[in-house]
Motif scaffolding. Structure first.
Motif, mmCIF file in Angstrom:
data_model
loop_
_atom_site.group_PDB
_atom_site.id
_atom_site.type_symbol
_atom_site.label_atom_id
_atom_site.label_comp_id
_atom_site.label_asym_id
_atom_site.label_seq_id
_atom_site.Cartn_x
_atom_site.Cartn_y
_atom_site.Cartn_z
ATOM 1 N N GLY A 113 0.839 -1.189 0.000
ATOM 2 C CA GLY A 113 0.000 0.000 0.000
ATOM 3 C C GLY A 113 0.873 1.238 0.000
ATOM 4 N N ALA A 119 -0.956 4.405 4.414
ATOM 5 C CA ALA A 119 -2.132 3.548 4.242
ATOM 6 C C ALA A 119 -2.526 2.832 5.537
ATOM 7 C CB ALA A 119 -1.877 2.514 3.143
ATOM 8 N N LYS A 155 -0.173 0.539 7.104
ATOM 9 C CA LYS A 155 0.540 -0.744 7.155
ATOM 10 C C LYS A 155 1.313 -0.914 8.467
ATOM 11 C CE LYS A 155 2.962 -0.027 3.399
ATOM 12 N NZ LYS A 155 2.600 1.401 3.258
ATOM 13 N N VAL A 187 -3.895 -5.702 -0.103
ATOM 14 C CA VAL A 187 -3.665 -4.306 -0.458
ATOM 15 C C VAL A 187 -4.412 -3.445 0.553
ATOM 16 C CG1 VAL A 187 -3.903 -2.522 -2.222
ATOM 17 C CG2 VAL A 187 -3.455 -4.893 -2.902
ATOM 18 N N GLU A 202 -5.437 0.337 1.602
ATOM 19 C CA GLU A 202 -5.585 1.702 1.100
ATOM 20 C C GLU A 202 -6.427 2.499 2.088
ATOM 21 O OE1 GLU A 202 -7.295 1.487 -2.780
ATOM 22 O OE2 GLU A 202 -5.486 0.689 -3.712
ATOM 23 N N TYR A 240 1.128 0.432 -8.159
ATOM 24 C CA TYR A 240 2.247 0.167 -7.249
ATOM 25 C C TYR A 240 3.548 -0.235 -7.930
ATOM 26 C CZ TYR A 240 -1.517 0.269 -3.863
ATOM 27 O OH TYR A 240 -2.589 0.651 -3.111
#
Length: 244
Positions: free
Chosen positions: A34, A38, A40, A204, A206, A229
């Motif tokens: 991401g 985002a 992570k 993923v 986002e 990406y």
């Protein structure tokens, strides 16, 4: 093995994760990709007990994971943090022994020898201060420190950050080898191409939400991932029957 259900977390009034659902099966490498911001790292920090969840649950081996970091480590989950965060004023050996602080002397010595087998350069530099190592060597030290506690799961937060391409290849080979030795891996990585090529499954993230997931190789071939990406310009396939 590790199951995250409807997890929301954040900092103060800012919510960084929104109803995240994710599963890591035993023996897998699972990647999270991401954009910056985002959520992570927040996800990994929440699993590790550094951020308290607002809602949802984190289950490990079918049981709720403790929310205190030292208890998370005792359960068998260890994080290799972003930026390595080695103890610069301690030697390489002292850093490694810090990772095995719960072990008795015999276990610590055995694990230390195993780490030196995995990373011969650390054995050569065991009496050198960690702050004098190169970035790649510090990353190896951070990985070795995590392995000292006999983890069942390792959380990697941007392990390739700031490293030269050849060193990045070495780090990814190490992650693959760790999995071969029976350690499950949850990997947050800015290098989406390498992360997706390596992993069994990927998610993923986002704006704090999971928007896609699937086998790593499938996502690697997905035009949406390649455009967003991987820096490529790929037109989605059009079904000729539907286009008529």
């Amino acid at each position: 093995m590790l199951t995250i259900k409807n997890l929301s977390a954040g900092y103060g009034a800012i919510m960084a994760l929104h109803e995240v659902n994710l599963e890591v099966k035993q023996g897998q490498i699972v990647s999270i990709i991401g954009a910056n911001g985002a959520g992570k790292s927040t996800l990994l920090n929440t699993i590790a007990g550094l951020v308290r969840p607002r809602r949802g649950s984190i289950l490990f081996m079918g049981e709720e994971l403790p929310r205190q970091p030292h208890l998370v480590v005792r359960r068998g989950i260890v994080q290799v943090p972003e930026g390595r965060k080695v103890f610069a004023g301690l030697t390489v050996k002292e850093n490694l022994l810090m990772g095995g602080y719960r072990l008795n002397g015999r276990e610590a010595a055995r694990n230390l020898e195993h780490i030196f087998t995995l990373f011969p350069v650390l054995k050569e530099r065991q009496n050198q201060y960690a702050g004098t190592l190169s970035g790649g060597e510090q990353q190896m030290l951070a990985v070795g420190r995590g392995l000292m506690s006999n983890p069942k799961v390792m959380l990697f937060d941007e392990p390739s950050l700031g490293l030269a391409p050849l060193v990045v290849n070495t780090i990814f080979n190490i992650i693959s080898r760790i999995r071969e030795e029976g350690v499950t891996v949850l990997l947050v990585e800015q290098n989406a191409r390498k992360a997706l090529a390596l992993c069994d499954h990927a998610y993923v993230l986002e704006n704090g939400r999971i928007t896609m997931n699937g086998p790593g190789r499938e996502l690697l071939a997905d035009p949406r991932i390649r455009n967003a990406y991987l820096g490529e310009r790929v037109e989605p396939r059009v079904d000729s029957k539907r286009s008529r």
